[in-house]
Design a protein around this motif. Structure first.
Motif: not given
Ligand SMILES: NC(=O)c1ccc[n+]([C@@H]2O[C@H](COP(=O)([O-])OP(=O)(O)OC[C@H]3O[C@@H](n4cnc5c(N)ncnc54)[C@H](OP(=O)(O)O)[C@@H]3O)[C@@H](O)[C@H]2O)c1
Length: 296
Positions: A209-224
């Motif tokens: 998910v972190r890799a996808v977030r960086t690749a698409v330039g998104a800024r969503a915060a990740l929670l558990r």
């Protein structure tokens, strides 16, 4: 000539492309009309009629990708097993030499998950059919037209938060091209074989998910969060999108690390390289189980 079920869908499209490249004639069994063919008129489409041997006549190999993601409408996993059994009978009647069956890693009659039990039942039916066969069991397949990674990107692009399960959710993703190569190679043999199809690296869902977030330039915060919370959220979002984003079974199977394999990697392509190339288009639209486009 070979027959590929679903040559206009995801994995089947990669298999059909490989076969065409190597000079084979390809037919497909599909619910889609010929007008949706990414191959123009190079692949002839026949209705996905599981009982009809006619389109299978003169075929060397049947590459069977048919399966359902979850029971929908009138089709249960038991129906999907029965359809597959009927297709093997049609293949046998048509004189097909070999079947390459797309199954899933960790298919087992003892699995707590109907998807994996159904796949094991199909594997057993193929073994009983007496047709020469190769069973290829993918983990998580990435490539253009895939659903899971695309929809993670779709969510990351649109939401301020993304909730991860507490479990590591390990996977060994394999590129659709590598899987297609493996399937085409598996068709060449005579022996009945069963192999996992996994890629060269293991990724935890958080890493993916972190890799996808960086690749698409998104800024969503990740929670558990707990699985129940995640399912409630995805159900709500799915209702708005009129699509099943994630089923309870899919989430539990992911948390049980069923998208991994203990077998040696049979794919070489790395997820990060594909991600870099695909990022501009990834998650622009919601991919549906039926590949109906959902406006972005
Ligand atoms: N994608 C993955 O990450 C993954 C991982 C492990 C195992 N697998 C297995 O690999 C195979 C191919 O997967 P895929 O993701 O490439 O599947 P897919 O493209 O969505 O569909 C494969 C085939 O199943 C048919 N199909 C799908 N849903 C159907 C429904 N509700 N009713 C009737 N037919 C339906 C499709 O028909 P149309 O041609 O009409 O679309 C197509 O022929 C499957 O057996 C799957 O279980 C996939």
């Amino acid at each position: 000539m070979d027959v590929v079920t679903g040559a206009f869908s995801f994995t089947g499209r990669y298999v059909a492309a490989r076969l065409l490249e190597s000079g084979r004639e390809v037919r497909t069994l599909t619910r889609r009309p010929q007008s949706e063919s990414p191959f123009g008129d190079r692949v002839r489409a026949f209705p996905l009629d599981f009982t009809d041997p006619a389109p299978l006549r003169d075929a060397d190999t049947l590459y069977n990708t048919y399966w359902i993601r979850y029971p929908a409408g009138a089709t249960s996993f038991e129906d999907a097993v029965a359809h597959s059994v009927a297709l093997f009978a049609a293949a046998r009647a048509a004189g097909v030499r070999r079947v390459v069956q797309l199954s899933v890693a960790h298919a087992s009659p003892e699995s707590p998950y109907a998807y994996f039990r159904g796949k094991a039942a199909v594997e057993a039916a193929l073994a009983e059919s007496g047709i020469s066969h190769a069973i290829v069991r993918p983990t998580l397949v990435f490539g253009d037209g895939e659903v899971l990674v695309n929809n993670i990107a779709w969510l990351l692009r649109r939401l301020p938060l993304f909730m991860l399960p507490r479990a590591a959710c390990r996977s060994r993703p394999i590129a659709a091209e590598d899987l297609a190569d493996l399937c085409v190679e598996a068709a060449l043999g005579e022996d009945d074989v069963t192999v996992d199809a996994a890629g060269p690296e293991e990724l935890r869902l958080e890493e993916l998910v972190r890799a996808v977030r960086t690749a698409v330039g998104a800024r969503a915060a990740l929670l558990r969060g707990g699985q129940r919370t995640i399912l409630a959220l995805t159900r709500g979002l799915g209702k708005m999108a009129r699509e099943t984003l994630l089923t309870p079974e899919e989430l539990s199977a992911l948390a049980d690390n069923l998208l991994t394999s203990t077998e040696p990697p049979r794919g070489t392509k790395r997820f990060a390289n594909w991600l870099r190339e695909s990022a501009p288009g990834l998650g622009r639209r919601l991919a549906t189980g039926d590949r109906r486009p959902w406006p972005g």
